[in-house]
Each structure stands twice: as structure tokens, then as C-alpha cells.
Design a protein around this motif. Structure first.
Motif, PDB file in Angstrom:
ATOM      1  N   THR A  86      44.738  35.858  39.953  1.00  0.00           N
ATOM      2  CA  THR A  86      44.690  34.724  40.883  1.00  0.00           C
ATOM      3  C   THR A  86      45.247  33.475  40.212  1.00  0.00           C
ATOM      4  N   TRP A  87      44.820  33.231  38.975  1.00  0.00           N
ATOM      5  CA  TRP A  87      45.322  32.078  38.227  1.00  0.00           C
ATOM      6  C   TRP A  87      46.827  32.192  38.008  1.00  0.00           C
ATOM      7  N   ALA A  88      47.299  33.374  37.614  1.00  0.00           N
ATOM      8  CA  ALA A  88      48.724  33.560  37.306  1.00  0.00           C
ATOM      9  C   ALA A  88      49.603  33.458  38.546  1.00  0.00           C
ATOM     10  N   SER A  89      49.043  33.740  39.711  1.00  0.00           N
ATOM     11  CA  SER A  89      49.862  33.724  40.933  1.00  0.00           C
ATOM     12  C   SER A  89      49.883  32.368  41.633  1.00  0.00           C
ATOM     13  N   ARG A  90      49.146  31.394  41.123  1.00  0.00           N
ATOM     14  CA  ARG A  90      49.225  30.059  41.725  1.00  0.00           C
ATOM     15  C   ARG A  90      50.627  29.497  41.560  1.00  0.00           C
ATOM     16  N   ARG A  91      51.044  28.779  42.558  1.00  0.00           N
ATOM     17  CA  ARG A  91      52.402  28.244  42.574  1.00  0.00           C
ATOM     18  C   ARG A  91      52.665  27.351  41.355  1.00  0.00           C
ATOM     19  N   ALA A  92      51.688  26.574  40.944  1.00  0.00           N
ATOM     20  CA  ALA A  92      51.871  25.670  39.800  1.00  0.00           C
ATOM     21  C   ALA A  92      52.079  26.435  38.501  1.00  0.00           C
ATOM     22  N   THR A 107      54.245  36.375  41.585  1.00  0.00           N
ATOM     23  CA  THR A 107      54.256  35.917  42.973  1.00  0.00           C
ATOM     24  C   THR A 107      52.991  36.313  43.719  1.00  0.00           C
ATOM     25  N   ASP A 108      52.495  37.526  43.503  1.00  0.00           N
ATOM     26  CA  ASP A 108      51.295  38.008  44.188  1.00  0.00           C
ATOM     27  C   ASP A 108      50.408  38.783  43.217  1.00  0.00           C
ATOM     28  N   SER A 109      49.118  38.771  43.484  1.00  0.00           N
ATOM     29  CA  SER A 109      48.174  39.540  42.683  1.00  0.00           C
ATOM     30  C   SER A 109      48.267  41.017  43.066  1.00  0.00           C
ATOM     31  N   PRO A 110      48.273  41.918  42.090  1.00  0.00           N
ATOM     32  CA  PRO A 110      48.312  43.341  42.418  1.00  0.00           C
ATOM     33  C   PRO A 110      46.958  43.881  42.883  1.00  0.00           C
TER      34      PRO A 110
END
Length: 124
Positions: free
Chosen positions: A35-41, A46-49
């Protein structure tokens, strides 16, 4: 993620399989990371697996939970001390009181916080 779950929980070749509670903790940690890695900032992915679905939360609102969470997980079996048992634990465990409910004699000194009028030497 399904392959990872199979390896962690069911694969006979894995000598350190885990139960449902441990799997849910690992899945929560991975979900938080993705979730943290997929944030736009952050922009790492791009999306969580980890696939999620809406479920009813403990306070009645809808929350997202992982689809692969274990169904056989058990909650913690926590037993709280009653106020009386807590006071007893403090007296015996921390203060060193004996069976009679009194502090050990070596710690009773005039002027200490543990001394009582009945145990003090008479001052002449």
C-alpha cells in the motif's frame, strides 16, 4: 500471492510452515508495504498485488481485507488481572510482601515509606 501462501502454509517441502494467525500477520505486513509503495507520491509500483475485498469492520463500517487471509486463525487468548489480583501482584512481586501481607523485616526502617507506626521502635 497464492503461491507464496501455499509455500508458507501448506507445502510439504517447507520445513517451517506457519499457521493461520502467523500468515495473517505476514499478509498484513506485506499489504502495508505494498500500500505504501503504490501511493502516487512514492511511485514504486502502480498497484498492490494483494487482492482485497470490503468486509464489515469491528465498529460497523466497511474496511478492506485481504482475500487470502486465513480462515482458521485464532485470536489472542488474553487474560487480564482484576484490580485485586494486580494489587496482590504488586505487593508480592515488586514489594516482596510475604504470606501475612507484610513487607519483609529487612526493609522496615524508621522514616521509610514502608514503615508503620505499630512496627516502629518507641522513641523516648
Amino acid at each position: 500471492m497464492q503461491d507464496y501462501q501455499y509455500w508458507r502454509q501448506e507445502a510439504l517441502g517447507n520445513p517451517r510452515r506457519v499457521g493461520g494467525s502467523k500468515w495473517n500477520r505476514e499478509l498484513t505486513a506485506l499489504s502495508s508495504l505494498y500500500t505504501w509503495a503504490s501511493r502516487r507520491a512514492n511511485g514504486f509500483i502502480t498497484d498492490s498485488p494483494i487482492e482485497t475485498q470490503p468486509v464489515l469492520g469491528r465498529y460497523g463500517g466497511l474496511v478492506r481485507a485481504a482475500v487470502l487471509r486465513a480462515k482458521d486463525a485464532t485470536g489472542s487468548n488474553v487474560h487480564w488481572l482484576t484490580p485485586r489480583a494486580f494489587r496482590r501482584w504488586v505487593d508480592v512481586g515488586l514489594r516482596g510482601y510475604g504470606r501475612a501481607g507484610l513487607p519483609p523485616m529487612r526493609q522496615i526502617r524508621p522514616g521509610s515509606s514502608w514503615s508503620t507506626p505499630s512496627l516502629r521502635k518507641a522513641q523516648v
